[in-house]
Write a protein that holds these residues in place. Structure first.
Motif, PDB file in Angstrom:
ATOM      1  N   GLY A  29      12.923  59.824  11.384  1.00 28.87           N
ATOM      2  CA  GLY A  29      12.334  60.996  11.415  1.00 28.87           C
ATOM      3  C   GLY A  29      12.562  61.529   9.988  1.00 28.87           C
ATOM      4  N   ASN A  30      13.462  61.146   9.178  1.00 28.84           N
ATOM      5  CA  ASN A  30      13.783  61.810   8.046  1.00 28.84           C
ATOM      6  C   ASN A  30      12.956  61.112   6.824  1.00 28.84           C
ATOM      7  OD1 ASN A  30      15.480  63.771   8.899  1.00 28.84           O
ATOM      8  ND2 ASN A  30      17.145  62.561   8.516  1.00 28.84           N
ATOM      9  N   ASN A  31      12.883  59.823   6.874  1.00 29.07           N
ATOM     10  CA  ASN A  31      12.173  58.916   5.656  1.00 29.07           C
ATOM     11  C   ASN A  31      10.745  58.870   5.674  1.00 29.07           C
ATOM     12  OD1 ASN A  31      14.749  58.673   4.651  1.00 29.07           O
ATOM     13  ND2 ASN A  31      15.195  56.710   5.841  1.00 29.07           N
ATOM     14  N   GLY A  32      10.032  59.176   6.880  1.00 32.35           N
ATOM     15  CA  GLY A  32       8.697  59.116   6.846  1.00 32.35           C
ATOM     16  C   GLY A  32       8.371  57.754   7.755  1.00 32.35           C
ATOM     17  N   TYR A  33       6.807  57.979   8.180  1.00 32.81           N
ATOM     18  CA  TYR A  33       6.561  57.169   8.886  1.00 32.81           C
ATOM     19  C   TYR A  33       5.013  57.168   9.016  1.00 32.81           C
ATOM     20  CZ  TYR A  33       6.844  61.005  12.105  1.00 32.81           C
ATOM     21  OH  TYR A  33       7.097  62.158  12.843  1.00 32.81           O
ATOM     22  N   ARG A  34       4.343  56.201   9.532  1.00 33.96           N
ATOM     23  CA  ARG A  34       2.735  56.548   9.620  1.00 33.96           C
ATOM     24  C   ARG A  34       2.379  56.290  11.088  1.00 33.96           C
ATOM     25  NH1 ARG A  34      -0.262  52.901   5.555  1.00 33.96           N
ATOM     26  NH2 ARG A  34       0.484  54.449   4.131  1.00 33.96           N
ATOM     27  N   ILE A  35       1.295  57.043  11.402  1.00 32.34           N
ATOM     28  CA  ILE A  35       0.664  57.037  12.776  1.00 32.34           C
ATOM     29  C   ILE A  35      -0.599  56.600  12.491  1.00 32.34           C
ATOM     30  CG2 ILE A  35       0.125  58.459  14.824  1.00 32.34           C
ATOM     31  CD1 ILE A  35       2.539  60.254  13.747  1.00 32.34           C
ATOM     32  N   VAL A  36      -1.110  55.628  13.208  1.00 37.03           N
ATOM     33  CA  VAL A  36      -2.450  55.114  12.965  1.00 37.03           C
ATOM     34  C   VAL A  36      -3.140  54.763  14.447  1.00 37.03           C
ATOM     35  CG1 VAL A  36      -2.527  54.198  10.678  1.00 37.03           C
ATOM     36  CG2 VAL A  36      -1.886  52.656  12.455  1.00 37.03           C
ATOM     37  N   SER A  37      -4.560  54.852  14.534  1.00 36.29           N
ATOM     38  CA  SER A  37      -5.100  54.351  15.913  1.00 36.29           C
ATOM     39  C   SER A  37      -6.492  53.559  15.490  1.00 36.29           C
ATOM     40  CB  SER A  37      -5.459  55.535  16.631  1.00 36.29           C
ATOM     41  OG  SER A  37      -5.973  55.150  17.820  1.00 36.29           O
ATOM     42  N   ASN A  38      -6.474  52.483  15.485  1.00 33.99           N
ATOM     43  CA  ASN A  38      -7.820  51.758  15.430  1.00 33.99           C
ATOM     44  C   ASN A  38      -8.651  51.724  16.483  1.00 33.99           C
ATOM     45  OD1 ASN A  38      -6.405  50.293  13.310  1.00 33.99           O
ATOM     46  ND2 ASN A  38      -5.182  48.915  14.421  1.00 33.99           N
ATOM     47  N   HIS A  39      -9.838  52.236  15.960  1.00 32.51           N
ATOM     48  CA  HIS A  39     -10.843  52.510  16.984  1.00 32.51           C
ATOM     49  C   HIS A  39     -12.051  51.649  16.755  1.00 32.51           C
ATOM     50  CE1 HIS A  39     -13.365  55.222  19.490  1.00 32.51           C
ATOM     51  NE2 HIS A  39     -14.216  55.409  18.339  1.00 32.51           N
ATOM     52  N   LYS A  40     -12.342  50.924  17.833  1.00 36.36           N
ATOM     53  CA  LYS A  40     -13.412  49.952  17.955  1.00 36.36           C
ATOM     54  C   LYS A  40     -13.107  48.659  16.939  1.00 36.36           C
ATOM     55  CE  LYS A  40     -17.135  52.976  19.568  1.00 36.36           C
ATOM     56  NZ  LYS A  40     -18.233  53.639  19.375  1.00 36.36           N
ATOM     57  N   GLU A  41     -14.086  47.753  17.226  1.00 38.51           N
ATOM     58  CA  GLU A  41     -13.823  46.442  16.744  1.00 38.51           C
ATOM     59  C   GLU A  41     -13.669  46.545  15.178  1.00 38.51           C
ATOM     60  OE1 GLU A  41     -16.133  47.259  18.935  1.00 38.51           O
ATOM     61  OE2 GLU A  41     -15.762  45.565  20.533  1.00 38.51           O
ATOM     62  N   ARG A  42     -14.405  47.200  14.499  1.00 39.48           N
ATOM     63  CA  ARG A  42     -14.270  47.008  12.851  1.00 39.48           C
ATOM     64  C   ARG A  42     -13.005  47.573  12.469  1.00 39.48           C
ATOM     65  NH1 ARG A  42     -19.187  48.165   8.467  1.00 39.48           N
ATOM     66  NH2 ARG A  42     -18.380  46.490   7.180  1.00 39.48           N
ATOM     67  N   ALA A  43     -12.317  48.496  13.092  1.00 35.06           N
ATOM     68  CA  ALA A  43     -11.013  48.702  12.767  1.00 35.06           C
ATOM     69  C   ALA A  43      -9.962  48.118  13.286  1.00 35.06           C
ATOM     70  CB  ALA A  43     -10.799  50.271  13.014  1.00 35.06           C
ATOM     71  N   GLY A  44     -10.347  46.977  13.967  1.00 38.07           N
ATOM     72  CA  GLY A  44      -9.323  46.195  14.426  1.00 38.07           C
ATOM     73  C   GLY A  44      -8.653  46.535  15.858  1.00 38.07           C
ATOM     74  N   GLN A  45      -9.359  47.398  16.698  1.00 41.99           N
ATOM     75  CA  GLN A  45      -8.811  47.582  17.922  1.00 41.99           C
ATOM     76  C   GLN A  45      -9.054  46.377  18.883  1.00 41.99           C
ATOM     77  OE1 GLN A  45     -10.944  50.811  20.051  1.00 41.99           O
ATOM     78  NE2 GLN A  45      -9.321  51.004  21.737  1.00 41.99           N
ATOM     79  N   SER A  46      -7.868  46.085  19.457  1.00 39.52           N
ATOM     80  CA  SER A  46      -7.712  44.839  20.254  1.00 39.52           C
ATOM     81  C   SER A  46      -7.562  45.058  21.842  1.00 39.52           C
ATOM     82  CB  SER A  46      -6.914  43.706  19.803  1.00 39.52           C
ATOM     83  OG  SER A  46      -5.564  44.166  19.960  1.00 39.52           O
ATOM     84  N   VAL A  47      -6.965  46.490  22.059  1.00 40.25           N
ATOM     85  CA  VAL A  47      -6.658  46.875  23.357  1.00 40.25           C
ATOM     86  C   VAL A  47      -7.453  48.019  23.675  1.00 40.25           C
ATOM     87  CG1 VAL A  47      -5.007  47.364  25.028  1.00 40.25           C
ATOM     88  CG2 VAL A  47      -4.483  45.490  23.403  1.00 40.25           C
ATOM     89  N   PHE A  48      -8.387  47.988  24.650  1.00 41.19           N
ATOM     90  CA  PHE A  48      -9.229  49.301  24.727  1.00 41.19           C
ATOM     91  C   PHE A  48      -8.703  50.068  25.883  1.00 41.19           C
ATOM     92  CE2 PHE A  48     -11.644  45.975  22.428  1.00 41.19           C
ATOM     93  CZ  PHE A  48     -12.132  46.666  21.641  1.00 41.19           C
ATOM     94  N   HIS A  49      -7.496  50.759  25.379  1.00 36.75           N
ATOM     95  CA  HIS A  49      -6.778  51.793  26.145  1.00 36.75           C
ATOM     96  C   HIS A  49      -6.216  52.533  25.089  1.00 36.75           C
ATOM     97  CE1 HIS A  49      -3.984  52.908  29.624  1.00 36.75           C
ATOM     98  NE2 HIS A  49      -3.781  53.746  28.580  1.00 36.75           N
ATOM     99  N   LEU A  50      -6.517  53.939  25.157  1.00 36.68           N
ATOM    100  CA  LEU A  50      -6.073  54.866  24.014  1.00 36.68           C
ATOM    101  C   LEU A  50      -4.635  54.583  23.785  1.00 36.68           C
ATOM    102  CD1 LEU A  50      -6.934  57.442  22.453  1.00 36.68           C
ATOM    103  CD2 LEU A  50      -5.833  58.763  24.275  1.00 36.68           C
ATOM    104  N   HIS A  51      -4.611  54.312  22.611  1.00 39.46           N
ATOM    105  CA  HIS A  51      -3.085  54.358  21.783  1.00 39.46           C
ATOM    106  C   HIS A  51      -2.962  54.620  20.293  1.00 39.46           C
ATOM    107  CE1 HIS A  51      -5.205  50.175  21.244  1.00 39.46           C
ATOM    108  NE2 HIS A  51      -4.150  49.895  20.179  1.00 39.46           N
ATOM    109  N   PHE A  52      -1.633  54.869  19.977  1.00 42.88           N
ATOM    110  CA  PHE A  52      -1.453  55.114  18.474  1.00 42.88           C
ATOM    111  C   PHE A  52      -0.215  54.103  18.407  1.00 42.88           C
ATOM    112  CE2 PHE A  52      -3.676  58.861  20.265  1.00 42.88           C
ATOM    113  CZ  PHE A  52      -4.292  59.135  18.961  1.00 42.88           C
ATOM    114  N   HIS A  53      -0.356  53.719  16.858  1.00 40.39           N
ATOM    115  CA  HIS A  53       0.701  52.929  16.478  1.00 40.39           C
ATOM    116  C   HIS A  53       1.642  53.677  15.640  1.00 40.39           C
ATOM    117  CE1 HIS A  53      -1.367  49.084  16.689  1.00 40.39           C
ATOM    118  NE2 HIS A  53      -2.556  49.869  16.935  1.00 40.39           N
ATOM    119  N   LEU A  54       3.027  53.903  15.585  1.00 40.60           N
ATOM    120  CA  LEU A  54       3.743  54.599  14.907  1.00 40.60           C
ATOM    121  C   LEU A  54       4.654  53.571  14.113  1.00 40.60           C
ATOM    122  CD1 LEU A  54       6.001  57.714  15.961  1.00 40.60           C
ATOM    123  CD2 LEU A  54       6.961  55.794  14.604  1.00 40.60           C
ATOM    124  N   LEU A  55       4.597  53.345  12.789  1.00 41.50           N
ATOM    125  CA  LEU A  55       5.242  52.578  12.045  1.00 41.50           C
ATOM    126  C   LEU A  55       6.230  53.001  11.074  1.00 41.50           C
ATOM    127  CD1 LEU A  55       1.707  51.306  11.555  1.00 41.50           C
ATOM    128  CD2 LEU A  55       3.301  49.559  12.344  1.00 41.50           C
TER     129      LEU A  55
END
Ligand code: 5GP
Ligand code: ZN
Length: 114
Positions: free
Chosen positions: A78-104
């Motif tokens: 929480g203190n050092n920073g992180y990224r939240i991304v959501s790949n949307h459709k094929e061109r962005a790389g979505q591979s599982v078609f159930h709403l989700h966010f990546h926290l990295l």
């Protein structure tokens, strides 16, 4: 949906390392982590992607948004920073078609993403 991997994780039919859960969402470690911390946060309800959110999903979206900082704290990034991304459709790389966010997190992030 029985043929949706994330619905099956939400129903606990398939195991996952769950790090956070409330009435609307579940966060679990990605099976193929791209950073020291890589959590997938899903809606428990089967929603294909952001295109399919409607007004009745407002509570779910609120839970998703509030889950991010909680999960970052649980994971100790929480203190050092992180990224939240959501790949949307094929061109962005979505591979599982159930709403989700990546926290990295847990490492430095580059911008722009590939
Ligand atoms: P997308 O490619 O749709 O943006 O993200 C799907 C993510 O789900 C990928 O990072 C992938 O590694 C992860 N994933 C796919 N199947 C499973 C699984 O069965 N268990 C877990 N924990 N993660 C999964
Ligand atoms: Zn699903």
């Amino acid at each position: 949906m029985d043929d949706c991997i994330f619905c099956r994780i939400a129903k606990k039919d398939i195991g996952a390392k769950i790090v956070y859960e409330d009435d609307n969402v579940i966060g679990f470690d990605d099976i193929s982590p791209q950073a020291p911390v890589h959590v997938i946060i899903i809606s428990k309800k089967h929603i294909v992607s952001v295109d399919f959110i409607d007004e009745s999903d407002a509570d779910i979206m609120t839970s998703l948004m509030f889950s991010f900082k909680k999960i970052a704290e649980i994971k100790g990034i929480g203190n050092n920073g992180y990224r939240i991304v959501s790949n949307h459709k094929e061109r962005a790389g979505q591979s599982v078609f159930h709403l989700h966010f990546h926290l990295l997190g847990g490492r430095d992030m580059k911008w722009p993403p590939g």
